[in-house]
Structures are given as C-alpha cells and as structure tokens.
Design an enzyme around this catalytic site. Sequence first.
Site, PDB file in Angstrom:
ATOM      1  N   LYS A   1       0.827  -1.199   0.000  1.00 43.25           N
ATOM      2  CA  LYS A   1       0.000   0.000   0.000  1.00 43.25           C
ATOM      3  C   LYS A   1       0.871   1.263   0.000  1.00 43.25           C
ATOM      4  O   LYS A   1       2.099   1.183   0.169  1.00 43.25           O
ATOM      5  CB  LYS A   1      -0.926  -0.046   1.228  1.00 43.25           C
ATOM      6  CG  LYS A   1      -1.961  -1.175   1.203  1.00 43.25           C
ATOM      7  CD  LYS A   1      -2.807  -1.105   2.478  1.00 43.25           C
ATOM      8  CE  LYS A   1      -3.720  -2.281   2.657  1.00 43.25           C
ATOM      9  NZ  LYS A   1      -4.396  -2.218   3.997  1.00 43.25           N
TER      10      LYS A   1
ATOM     11  N   TYR B   1     -12.336  -2.676  -2.495  1.00 45.19           N
ATOM     12  CA  TYR B   1     -12.820  -2.660  -1.110  1.00 45.19           C
ATOM     13  C   TYR B   1     -14.349  -2.660  -1.017  1.00 45.19           C
ATOM     14  O   TYR B   1     -14.907  -2.251   0.010  1.00 45.19           O
ATOM     15  CB  TYR B   1     -12.240  -1.445  -0.376  1.00 45.19           C
ATOM     16  CG  TYR B   1     -10.805  -1.669   0.102  1.00 45.19           C
ATOM     17  CD1 TYR B   1     -10.462  -2.797   0.853  1.00 45.19           C
ATOM     18  CD2 TYR B   1      -9.800  -0.744  -0.172  1.00 45.19           C
ATOM     19  CE1 TYR B   1      -9.162  -2.999   1.294  1.00 45.19           C
ATOM     20  CE2 TYR B   1      -8.486  -0.942   0.276  1.00 45.19           C
ATOM     21  CZ  TYR B   1      -8.185  -2.071   1.013  1.00 45.19           C
ATOM     22  OH  TYR B   1      -6.904  -2.280   1.468  1.00 45.19           O
TER      23      TYR B   1
ATOM     24  N   ASN C   1      -1.406  -0.034   7.652  1.00 44.61           N
ATOM     25  CA  ASN C   1      -0.890  -1.379   7.927  1.00 44.61           C
ATOM     26  C   ASN C   1      -0.175  -2.021   6.737  1.00 44.61           C
ATOM     27  O   ASN C   1      -0.015  -3.241   6.666  1.00 44.61           O
ATOM     28  CB  ASN C   1      -1.996  -2.276   8.501  1.00 44.61           C
ATOM     29  CG  ASN C   1      -3.116  -2.530   7.519  1.00 44.61           C
ATOM     30  OD1 ASN C   1      -3.102  -2.023   6.399  1.00 44.61           O
ATOM     31  ND2 ASN C   1      -4.087  -3.322   7.934  1.00 44.61           N
TER      32      ASN C   1
ATOM     33  N   HIS D   1      -1.924  -5.452   1.671  1.00 44.05           N
ATOM     34  CA  HIS D   1      -3.163  -6.195   1.521  1.00 44.05           C
ATOM     35  C   HIS D   1      -2.801  -7.593   1.036  1.00 44.05           C
ATOM     36  O   HIS D   1      -1.888  -7.742   0.216  1.00 44.05           O
ATOM     37  CB  HIS D   1      -4.082  -5.540   0.488  1.00 44.05           C
ATOM     38  CG  HIS D   1      -5.233  -6.418   0.096  1.00 44.05           C
ATOM     39  ND1 HIS D   1      -6.400  -6.470   0.828  1.00 44.05           N
ATOM     40  CD2 HIS D   1      -5.360  -7.333  -0.902  1.00 44.05           C
ATOM     41  CE1 HIS D   1      -7.212  -7.376   0.272  1.00 44.05           C
ATOM     42  NE2 HIS D   1      -6.608  -7.912  -0.769  1.00 44.05           N
TER      43      HIS D   1
ATOM     44  N   GLU E   1      -9.816 -10.980  -6.844  1.00 46.84           N
ATOM     45  CA  GLU E   1      -8.878  -9.850  -6.745  1.00 46.84           C
ATOM     46  C   GLU E   1      -7.790  -9.922  -7.817  1.00 46.84           C
ATOM     47  O   GLU E   1      -7.407  -8.899  -8.380  1.00 46.84           O
ATOM     48  CB  GLU E   1      -8.256  -9.815  -5.346  1.00 46.84           C
ATOM     49  CG  GLU E   1      -9.270  -9.408  -4.279  1.00 46.84           C
ATOM     50  CD  GLU E   1      -8.738  -9.507  -2.850  1.00 46.84           C
ATOM     51  OE1 GLU E   1      -9.492  -9.158  -1.935  1.00 46.84           O
ATOM     52  OE2 GLU E   1      -7.580  -9.939  -2.659  1.00 46.84           O
TER      53      GLU E   1
HETATM   54  P1  DAT Z   1      -6.998  -7.300   6.170  1.00 44.11           P
HETATM   55  O1  DAT Z   1      -6.347  -6.184   5.390  1.00 44.11           O
HETATM   56  O2  DAT Z   1      -6.099  -7.814   7.258  1.00 44.11           O
HETATM   57  O3  DAT Z   1      -7.555  -8.383   5.291  1.00 44.11           O
HETATM   58  P2  DAT Z   1      -9.757  -6.391   6.497  1.00 44.11           P
HETATM   59  O4  DAT Z   1     -10.030  -7.041   5.181  1.00 44.11           O
HETATM   60  O5  DAT Z   1     -10.643  -6.742   7.642  1.00 44.11           O
HETATM   61  O6  DAT Z   1      -8.233  -6.647   6.954  1.00 44.11           O
HETATM   62  O7  DAT Z   1      -9.821  -4.811   6.334  1.00 44.11           O
HETATM   63  C1  DAT Z   1      -9.274  -4.188   5.191  1.00 44.11           C
HETATM   64  C2  DAT Z   1      -8.501  -2.989   5.623  1.00 44.11           C
HETATM   65  O8  DAT Z   1      -9.381  -2.041   6.209  1.00 44.11           O
HETATM   66  C3  DAT Z   1      -7.439  -3.254   6.685  1.00 44.11           C
HETATM   67  O9  DAT Z   1      -6.221  -3.664   6.140  1.00 44.11           O
HETATM   68  C4  DAT Z   1      -7.340  -1.923   7.359  1.00 44.11           C
HETATM   69  C5  DAT Z   1      -8.746  -1.376   7.288  1.00 44.11           C
HETATM   70  N1  DAT Z   1      -9.496  -1.659   8.520  1.00 44.11           N
HETATM   71  C6  DAT Z   1     -10.055  -2.831   8.864  1.00 44.11           C
HETATM   72  N2  DAT Z   1     -10.679  -2.736  10.054  1.00 44.11           N
HETATM   73  C7  DAT Z   1     -10.503  -1.458  10.461  1.00 44.11           C
HETATM   74  C8  DAT Z   1     -10.899  -0.715  11.592  1.00 44.11           C
HETATM   75  N3  DAT Z   1     -11.601  -1.277  12.576  1.00 44.11           N
HETATM   76  N4  DAT Z   1     -10.531   0.591  11.670  1.00 44.11           N
HETATM   77  C9  DAT Z   1      -9.817   1.166  10.682  1.00 44.11           C
HETATM   78  N5  DAT Z   1      -9.408   0.522   9.575  1.00 44.11           N
HETATM   79  C10 DAT Z   1      -9.743  -0.769   9.463  1.00 44.11           C
HETATM   80 MG    MG Z   2      -9.070  -8.290   3.890  1.00 43.98          MG
END
Ligand code: DAT
Ligand code: MG
Length: 150
Positions: free
Chosen positions: A9, A49, A112, A115, A126
């Site tokens: 990212k 997303y 973070n 992805h 994806e």
């Molecule tokens: P991952 O990227 O570990 O698959 P995810 O698919 O649940 O996690 O969420 C996608 C992204 O969205 C994640 O990398 C960071 C953001 N995100 C997820 N939960 C969040 C939250 N509670 N607050 C802020 N950003 C969040």
């Molecule tokens: Mg995810």
Amino acid sequence: MERTLVLLKPDAVQRGLIGTIINRLELRGLRLVGAKFVAVDQTLAERHYAIHKGKPFYEGLIQYITSSPVMAMVWEGPQAIAAVRQTMGATRPIEASPGSVRHDFGLEVGRNLTHASDGPETADEEIALWFQPDEIVSWSRDTDRWIFEG
Ligand code: DAT
Ligand code: MG
C-alpha cells in the site's frame, strides 16, 4: 498450487519498504508470477474494497489506497493465501506477531502496509480485478524442488 493478490500500500511504497517486503516473500519460498506499479483510481479502489462499503473506516480506506501508488503482485505456492497472510500479520499491527511485516513496520490499522487475499474465492476475484490474464507469468524456478515438496 495457490495464488494470492498482494498489495504494498502507499505507506509501504512511500517508506521505501517495497524491496524489504518482497524479500520476505521471496525468502519464504513463494514464487512471484505478476507485478505492477499502479496509481489506484477511485473506481479500482471502490471495487477492491466493495466488501467494506458502509463500514466506518471505508472512506478513510479509499483515501489511503488512492493517495499514492501501490505495488500490486501475484504470488504463488502451496497454501500461498495463508502463508502470505501469516507473513503480513494481523490486520492491527499491535496484534500482529513479532516477525510479521505489520508488526515489524507498523503501528496503526489505517497504515498497515499491505493487503493480501483472505481466501481462494477472493484471491481469484482480486487477481482478475488487478491483472489481465496475460500479465500473469507461469514459470518454474530452479530452486522449486528444494522449496516445494510435490
Ligand atoms: P486485512 O487487510 O487484514 O484483510 P480487512 O479485510 O478486515 O483486513 O480490512 C481491510 C482494511 O481495512 C485493513 O487492512 C485496514 C482497514 N481496517 C479494517 N478494520 C478497520 C478498523 N476497525 N478501523 C480502521 N481501519 C480498518
Ligand atoms: Mg481483507
């Protein structure tokens, strides 16, 4: 053999961590089969997303991913989806295991770094969203037999 989409990212790119993160995936033994540097537009961000639309962090997530280029890649290997998510670590860096990318380089969930696809269906979707079929290169490495058992 499984394939998974990996995005480095904007924060990973801006912080000069492309090489470091690719190195970890290479050292793990995963095989790179596609890579491109992408300025993500609104449409691609929203499609990627779509599952998070309506969540409180959705707008911030779209802003983050469109704010600066990303490095998009496809990696393959046995159980590549689980292996890559393990290498990246838990979504929240403070919950990620030591030694994982998100632990070692991150602090905040909204920064973070990476992805990675979370299952076979999302991986297929994806990869199709980010790559044309002819941008994926099927190849074998001379080291494969020392990394892959089969
Ligand atoms: P991952 O990227 O570990 O698959 P995810 O698919 O649940 O996690 O969420 C996608 C992204 O969205 C994640 O990398 C960071 C953001 N995100 C997820 N939960 C969040 C939250 N509670 N607050 C802020 N950003 C969040
Ligand atoms: Mg995810």
